[in-house]
Design a protein around this motif. Structure first.
Motif, mmCIF file in Angstrom:
data_model
loop_
_atom_site.group_PDB
_atom_site.id
_atom_site.type_symbol
_atom_site.label_atom_id
_atom_site.label_comp_id
_atom_site.label_asym_id
_atom_site.label_seq_id
_atom_site.Cartn_x
_atom_site.Cartn_y
_atom_site.Cartn_z
ATOM 1 N N ASP A 35 0.813 -1.216 0.000
ATOM 2 C CA ASP A 35 0.000 0.000 0.000
ATOM 3 C C ASP A 35 0.849 1.269 0.000
ATOM 4 O O ASP A 35 0.348 2.343 -0.332
ATOM 5 N N SER A 36 2.122 1.154 0.344
ATOM 6 C CA SER A 36 3.005 2.327 0.393
ATOM 7 C C SER A 36 3.273 2.910 -0.983
ATOM 8 O O SER A 36 3.616 4.084 -1.108
ATOM 9 N N GLY A 37 3.168 2.079 -2.015
ATOM 10 C CA GLY A 37 3.459 2.527 -3.368
ATOM 11 C C GLY A 37 4.942 2.502 -3.716
ATOM 12 O O GLY A 37 5.308 2.771 -4.857
ATOM 13 N N LEU A 38 5.803 2.171 -2.767
ATOM 14 C CA LEU A 38 7.236 2.077 -3.051
ATOM 15 C C LEU A 38 7.537 0.757 -3.755
ATOM 16 O O LEU A 38 6.837 -0.243 -3.534
ATOM 17 N N PRO A 39 8.583 0.725 -4.593
ATOM 18 C CA PRO A 39 8.962 -0.541 -5.224
ATOM 19 C C PRO A 39 9.261 -1.577 -4.142
ATOM 20 O O PRO A 39 9.946 -1.274 -3.153
ATOM 21 N N ASN A 40 8.743 -2.788 -4.324
ATOM 22 C CA ASN A 40 8.944 -3.830 -3.312
ATOM 23 C C ASN A 40 8.798 -5.206 -3.922
ATOM 24 O O ASN A 40 8.263 -5.360 -5.019
ATOM 25 N N ARG A 41 9.272 -6.181 -3.197
ATOM 26 C CA ARG A 41 9.038 -7.587 -3.550
ATOM 27 C C ARG A 41 9.126 -8.403 -2.277
ATOM 28 O O ARG A 41 9.816 -8.031 -1.337
ATOM 29 N N THR A 42 8.418 -9.512 -2.255
ATOM 30 C CA THR A 42 8.406 -10.395 -1.101
ATOM 31 C C THR A 42 8.799 -11.791 -1.548
ATOM 32 O O THR A 42 8.301 -12.284 -2.559
ATOM 33 N N SER A 43 9.709 -12.403 -0.786
ATOM 34 C CA SER A 43 10.102 -13.795 -1.027
ATOM 35 C C SER A 43 9.652 -14.622 0.175
ATOM 36 O O SER A 43 8.949 -14.124 1.055
ATOM 37 N N SER A 44 10.097 -15.841 0.247
ATOM 38 C CA SER A 44 9.650 -16.728 1.320
ATOM 39 C C SER A 44 10.139 -16.294 2.698
ATOM 40 O O SER A 44 9.546 -16.677 3.708
ATOM 41 N N MET A 45 11.199 -15.471 2.754
ATOM 42 C CA MET A 45 11.742 -15.100 4.063
ATOM 43 C C MET A 45 11.880 -13.600 4.311
ATOM 44 O O MET A 45 11.996 -13.178 5.456
ATOM 45 N N PHE A 46 11.908 -12.781 3.264
ATOM 46 C CA PHE A 46 12.127 -11.351 3.437
ATOM 47 C C PHE A 46 11.238 -10.546 2.498
ATOM 48 O O PHE A 46 10.840 -11.025 1.442
ATOM 49 N N THR A 47 10.999 -9.316 2.884
ATOM 50 C CA THR A 47 10.381 -8.326 2.008
ATOM 51 C C THR A 47 11.425 -7.257 1.759
ATOM 52 O O THR A 47 12.100 -6.815 2.693
ATOM 53 N N GLU A 48 11.567 -6.858 0.501
ATOM 54 C CA GLU A 48 12.489 -5.792 0.124
ATOM 55 C C GLU A 48 11.668 -4.583 -0.301
ATOM 56 O O GLU A 48 10.637 -4.730 -0.951
ATOM 57 N N ILE A 49 12.168 -3.399 0.055
ATOM 58 C CA ILE A 49 11.503 -2.156 -0.306
ATOM 59 C C ILE A 49 12.576 -1.134 -0.642
ATOM 60 O O ILE A 49 13.644 -1.118 -0.034
ATOM 61 N N GLU A 50 12.288 -0.295 -1.658
ATOM 62 C CA GLU A 50 13.272 0.695 -2.107
ATOM 63 C C GLU A 50 12.684 2.093 -2.048
ATOM 64 O O GLU A 50 11.520 2.307 -2.411
ATOM 65 N N GLY A 51 13.491 3.032 -1.577
ATOM 66 C CA GLY A 51 13.075 4.426 -1.530
ATOM 67 C C GLY A 51 14.055 5.250 -0.734
ATOM 68 O O GLY A 51 15.172 4.801 -0.444
ATOM 69 N N GLU A 52 13.648 6.439 -0.369
ATOM 70 C CA GLU A 52 14.476 7.307 0.460
ATOM 71 C C GLU A 52 14.406 6.839 1.915
ATOM 72 O O GLU A 52 13.418 6.226 2.342
ATOM 73 N N TRP A 53 15.462 7.161 2.666
ATOM 74 C CA TRP A 53 15.620 6.692 4.046
ATOM 75 C C TRP A 53 14.331 6.868 4.872
ATOM 76 O O TRP A 53 13.816 5.907 5.442
ATOM 77 N N ASP A 54 13.832 8.080 4.970
ATOM 78 C CA ASP A 54 12.687 8.360 5.839
ATOM 79 C C ASP A 54 11.430 7.627 5.403
ATOM 80 O O ASP A 54 10.681 7.114 6.241
ATOM 81 N N GLU A 55 11.190 7.557 4.091
ATOM 82 C CA GLU A 55 9.968 6.895 3.629
ATOM 83 C C GLU A 55 10.053 5.383 3.820
ATOM 84 O O GLU A 55 9.072 4.747 4.218
ATOM 85 N N VAL A 56 11.221 4.800 3.589
ATOM 86 C CA VAL A 56 11.378 3.355 3.782
ATOM 87 C C VAL A 56 11.232 2.991 5.261
ATOM 88 O O VAL A 56 10.512 2.050 5.616
ATOM 89 N N MET A 57 11.892 3.757 6.126
ATOM 90 C CA MET A 57 11.823 3.443 7.559
ATOM 91 C C MET A 57 10.416 3.655 8.113
ATOM 92 O O MET A 57 9.982 2.925 9.012
ATOM 93 N N ALA A 58 9.678 4.614 7.567
ATOM 94 C CA ALA A 58 8.286 4.813 7.996
ATOM 95 C C ALA A 58 7.433 3.594 7.638
ATOM 96 O O ALA A 58 6.569 3.180 8.423
ATOM 97 N N VAL A 59 7.693 3.002 6.477
ATOM 98 C CA VAL A 59 6.943 1.810 6.066
ATOM 99 C C VAL A 59 7.327 0.623 6.950
ATOM 100 O O VAL A 59 6.456 -0.142 7.385
#
Length: 105
Positions: A35-59
């Motif tokens: 729902d954040s709208g940031l680029p992301n992907r989820t695998s069996s063990m981790f979720t990855e998200i890309e963006g600027e420091w503050d927006e990523v940490m807020a998510v």
């Protein structure tokens, strides 16, 4: 930056849930990420998200709060690739790896 993270609740499952499963809690976290709208992907063990420091940490914080509804504690594992001035690396890193593998076959 790219952040890879994993969240897990502990300290008691909500009534009616499967005691050995965390899929509902993980789904709540992934829903926040998507729902954040940031680029992301989820695998069996981790979720990855890309963006600027503050927006990523807020998510990540909001995802941890969502998981908190499923137990009295939340465990967070986080790895970050902090590379100012770069974007599109969520896919770019994988594309460069695949190219290197093809070129050396």
């Amino acid at each position: 930056m790219i952040v890879a993270f994993s969240l897990s609740p502990s300290g008691g499952a909500p009534a009616g849930s499967e005691p050995d499963s965390v899929h509902d809690a993980v789904a709540a976290a992934v829903r926040v990420v998507r729902d954040s709208g940031l680029p992301n992907r989820t695998s069996s063990m981790f979720t990855e998200i890309e963006g600027e420091w503050d927006e990523v940490m807020a998510v990540v914080k909001a995802a941890a709060e969502a998981v908190g509804a499923y137990g009295s504690r939340v465990s967070l594992v986080l790895k970050a690739d902090i590379r100012p001035g770069h974007s599109g690396e969520l896919d770019g890193k994988v594309e460069r790896l695949e190219r290197a593998l093809r070129d050396r076959s």
